[in-house]
Design a protein around this motif. Structure first.
Motif, PDB file in Angstrom:
ATOM      1  N   SER A  37      -7.207   7.196  -1.730  1.00  0.00           N
ATOM      2  CA  SER A  37      -5.992   7.324  -2.329  1.00  0.00           C
ATOM      3  C   SER A  37      -4.701   7.725  -1.555  1.00  0.00           C
ATOM      4  CB  SER A  37      -5.949   8.066  -3.512  1.00  0.00           C
ATOM      5  OG  SER A  37      -4.827   8.213  -4.416  1.00  0.00           O
ATOM      6  N   ALA A  38      -4.962   9.012  -0.908  1.00  0.00           N
ATOM      7  CA  ALA A  38      -4.077   9.287   0.106  1.00  0.00           C
ATOM      8  C   ALA A  38      -3.875   8.519   1.215  1.00  0.00           C
ATOM      9  CB  ALA A  38      -4.693  10.840   0.464  1.00  0.00           C
ATOM     10  N   SER A  39      -4.985   7.876   1.930  1.00  0.00           N
ATOM     11  CA  SER A  39      -4.411   6.863   2.703  1.00  0.00           C
ATOM     12  C   SER A  39      -3.637   5.624   2.389  1.00  0.00           C
ATOM     13  CB  SER A  39      -5.713   6.395   3.535  1.00  0.00           C
ATOM     14  OG  SER A  39      -6.514   7.174   4.186  1.00  0.00           O
ATOM     15  N   PHE A  40      -3.946   5.243   1.245  1.00  0.00           N
ATOM     16  CA  PHE A  40      -3.174   4.160   0.725  1.00  0.00           C
ATOM     17  C   PHE A  40      -1.871   4.415   0.585  1.00  0.00           C
ATOM     18  CE2 PHE A  40      -1.661   1.404  -3.005  1.00  0.00           C
ATOM     19  CZ  PHE A  40      -1.966   0.243  -2.383  1.00  0.00           C
ATOM     20  N   VAL A  41      -1.661   5.656  -0.058  1.00  0.00           N
ATOM     21  CA  VAL A  41      -0.240   6.034  -0.371  1.00  0.00           C
ATOM     22  C   VAL A  41       0.787   6.094   0.931  1.00  0.00           C
ATOM     23  CG1 VAL A  41       0.979   8.116  -1.075  1.00  0.00           C
ATOM     24  CG2 VAL A  41      -0.843   7.391  -2.454  1.00  0.00           C
ATOM     25  N   GLN A  42       0.088   6.675   1.835  1.00  0.00           N
ATOM     26  CA  GLN A  42       0.759   6.798   3.283  1.00  0.00           C
ATOM     27  C   GLN A  42       0.931   5.389   3.944  1.00  0.00           C
ATOM     28  OE1 GLN A  42       1.999   9.880   4.121  1.00  0.00           O
ATOM     29  NE2 GLN A  42       1.205  10.562   2.087  1.00  0.00           N
ATOM     30  N   LEU A  43       0.082   4.642   3.767  1.00  0.00           N
ATOM     31  CA  LEU A  43       0.092   3.307   4.252  1.00  0.00           C
ATOM     32  C   LEU A  43       1.107   2.583   3.457  1.00  0.00           C
ATOM     33  CD1 LEU A  43      -0.783   0.973   6.332  1.00  0.00           C
ATOM     34  CD2 LEU A  43      -2.599   0.284   4.333  1.00  0.00           C
ATOM     35  N   THR A  44       1.323   2.547   2.365  1.00  0.00           N
ATOM     36  CA  THR A  44       2.292   1.753   1.526  1.00  0.00           C
ATOM     37  C   THR A  44       3.718   2.577   1.748  1.00  0.00           C
ATOM     38  OG1 THR A  44       1.812   2.883  -0.569  1.00  0.00           O
ATOM     39  CG2 THR A  44       0.672   0.695  -0.241  1.00  0.00           C
ATOM     40  N   ALA A  45       3.596   3.876   1.905  1.00  0.00           N
ATOM     41  CA  ALA A  45       5.087   4.434   2.326  1.00  0.00           C
ATOM     42  C   ALA A  45       5.275   4.092   3.661  1.00  0.00           C
ATOM     43  CB  ALA A  45       4.928   5.933   2.362  1.00  0.00           C
ATOM     44  N   PHE A  46       4.441   3.945   4.681  1.00  0.00           N
ATOM     45  CA  PHE A  46       4.826   3.428   5.805  1.00  0.00           C
ATOM     46  C   PHE A  46       5.608   1.859   6.021  1.00  0.00           C
ATOM     47  CE2 PHE A  46       3.538   1.106   9.715  1.00  0.00           C
ATOM     48  CZ  PHE A  46       4.198   1.663  10.612  1.00  0.00           C
ATOM     49  N   LEU A  47       4.697   0.990   5.255  1.00  0.00           N
ATOM     50  CA  LEU A  47       5.199  -0.018   5.086  1.00  0.00           C
ATOM     51  C   LEU A  47       6.597  -0.270   4.569  1.00  0.00           C
ATOM     52  CD1 LEU A  47       1.817  -1.999   4.313  1.00  0.00           C
ATOM     53  CD2 LEU A  47       2.880  -1.898   6.467  1.00  0.00           C
ATOM     54  N   PHE A  48       7.004   0.532   3.508  1.00  0.00           N
ATOM     55  CA  PHE A  48       8.091   0.413   2.717  1.00  0.00           C
ATOM     56  C   PHE A  48       9.171   0.706   3.648  1.00  0.00           C
ATOM     57  CE2 PHE A  48      11.438   2.331   0.156  1.00  0.00           C
ATOM     58  CZ  PHE A  48      11.685   1.314  -0.609  1.00  0.00           C
ATOM     59  N   CYS A  49       8.815   1.981   4.306  1.00  0.00           N
ATOM     60  CA  CYS A  49       9.904   2.511   5.423  1.00  0.00           C
ATOM     61  C   CYS A  49      10.293   1.532   6.431  1.00  0.00           C
ATOM     62  CB  CYS A  49       9.408   3.706   5.755  1.00  0.00           C
ATOM     63  SG  CYS A  49       9.269   5.039   4.775  1.00  0.00           S
ATOM     64  N   ILE A  50       9.330   0.943   6.887  1.00  0.00           N
ATOM     65  CA  ILE A  50       9.453  -0.375   7.811  1.00  0.00           C
ATOM     66  C   ILE A  50      10.520  -1.317   7.515  1.00  0.00           C
ATOM     67  CG2 ILE A  50       8.399  -2.213   9.452  1.00  0.00           C
ATOM     68  CD1 ILE A  50       8.250   0.705  10.722  1.00  0.00           C
ATOM     69  N   ALA A  90      12.333  -0.948   4.767  1.00  0.00           N
ATOM     70  CA  ALA A  90      13.776  -0.301   4.637  1.00  0.00           C
ATOM     71  C   ALA A  90      14.636  -0.449   5.822  1.00  0.00           C
ATOM     72  CB  ALA A  90      13.613   0.943   3.864  1.00  0.00           C
ATOM     73  N   TRP A  91      13.959   0.017   6.991  1.00  0.00           N
ATOM     74  CA  TRP A  91      14.612   0.288   8.199  1.00  0.00           C
ATOM     75  C   TRP A  91      15.059  -1.166   8.494  1.00  0.00           C
ATOM     76  CZ3 TRP A  91      11.918  -0.919  13.087  1.00  0.00           C
ATOM     77  CH2 TRP A  91      12.696  -0.388  14.420  1.00  0.00           C
ATOM     78  N   PHE A  92      14.115  -2.108   8.510  1.00  0.00           N
ATOM     79  CA  PHE A  92      14.581  -3.616   9.129  1.00  0.00           C
ATOM     80  C   PHE A  92      16.009  -4.061   8.223  1.00  0.00           C
ATOM     81  CE2 PHE A  92      14.189  -8.132   8.737  1.00  0.00           C
ATOM     82  CZ  PHE A  92      14.202  -8.473   9.919  1.00  0.00           C
ATOM     83  N   PHE A  93      15.650  -3.835   6.891  1.00  0.00           N
ATOM     84  CA  PHE A  93      16.682  -4.677   5.985  1.00  0.00           C
ATOM     85  C   PHE A  93      18.097  -3.478   5.969  1.00  0.00           C
ATOM     86  CE2 PHE A  93      13.132  -6.579   4.087  1.00  0.00           C
ATOM     87  CZ  PHE A  93      13.744  -8.095   4.197  1.00  0.00           C
ATOM     88  N   THR A  94      18.393  -2.277   6.379  1.00  0.00           N
ATOM     89  CA  THR A  94      19.356  -1.360   6.314  1.00  0.00           C
ATOM     90  C   THR A  94      19.963  -1.522   7.736  1.00  0.00           C
ATOM     91  OG1 THR A  94      17.888   0.346   6.926  1.00  0.00           O
ATOM     92  CG2 THR A  94      18.648  -0.035   4.808  1.00  0.00           C
ATOM     93  N   GLY A  95      19.524  -2.470   8.879  1.00  0.00           N
ATOM     94  CA  GLY A  95      20.112  -2.645  10.080  1.00  0.00           C
ATOM     95  C   GLY A  95      19.612  -2.013  11.228  1.00  0.00           C
TER      96      GLY A  95
END
Length: 145
Positions: A33-46, A48-53
């Protein structure tokens, strides 16, 4: 006003996330569960970083003055673990009350002593009383007839 609204949204999201994470843990394991949370957070951040310039690059991390500040990901994993464990042991409401009170106390001590690069503040009794009232709220919430 934006800060208050953002803090309220953060509190709501943290509570909902804790319940979601506990539900996933019941059907898998805490580290899955914790790994999935961190992995999906990482993917979301990547994303968001891409789409915000992509205003800065990861090489900027090499220029961080205080390298201990880079431990946030490890702290995030430990936070996920401890939130899941506390919610499963205490229930969401009581766990969140204790978590928030501990956050308040830790944040005040960080400010009071000027830790981790924060501005040092003067001791104020009413802030300590606020923390004491919060602890009293936990005891009252726990109190059974």
């Amino acid at each position: 006003m934006i800060g208050i609204i953002t803090a309220i949204v953060s509190g709501i999201l943290m509570s909902v996330q804790g319940v979601f994470n506990e539900g996933v843990t019941k059907q898998t394991s805490i580290w899955v569960s914790a790994s999935f949370v961190q992995l999906t957070a990482f993917l979301f951040c990547i994303c968001a970083w891409f789409f915000t310039g992509m205003e800065s690059s990861f090489t900027a991390l090499l220029r961080i003055d205080d390298k201990y500040m880079l431990l946030g990901g490890i702290l995030g994993a430990l936070i996920t673990y401890t939130v899941i464990k506390s919610m499963s042991g205490l229930g969401p409401a009581q766990a969140v009350m204790i978590i928030v009170t501990a956050q308040l106390l830790a944040a005040y001590l960080i400010e009071l002593f000027g830790l981790f690069g924060t501005d040092k503040v003067n001791f104020q009794w009413y802030k300590l009383m606020g923390i004491a009232i919060s602890i009293g709220g936990i005891l009252l919430f726990k109190w059974e007839k």
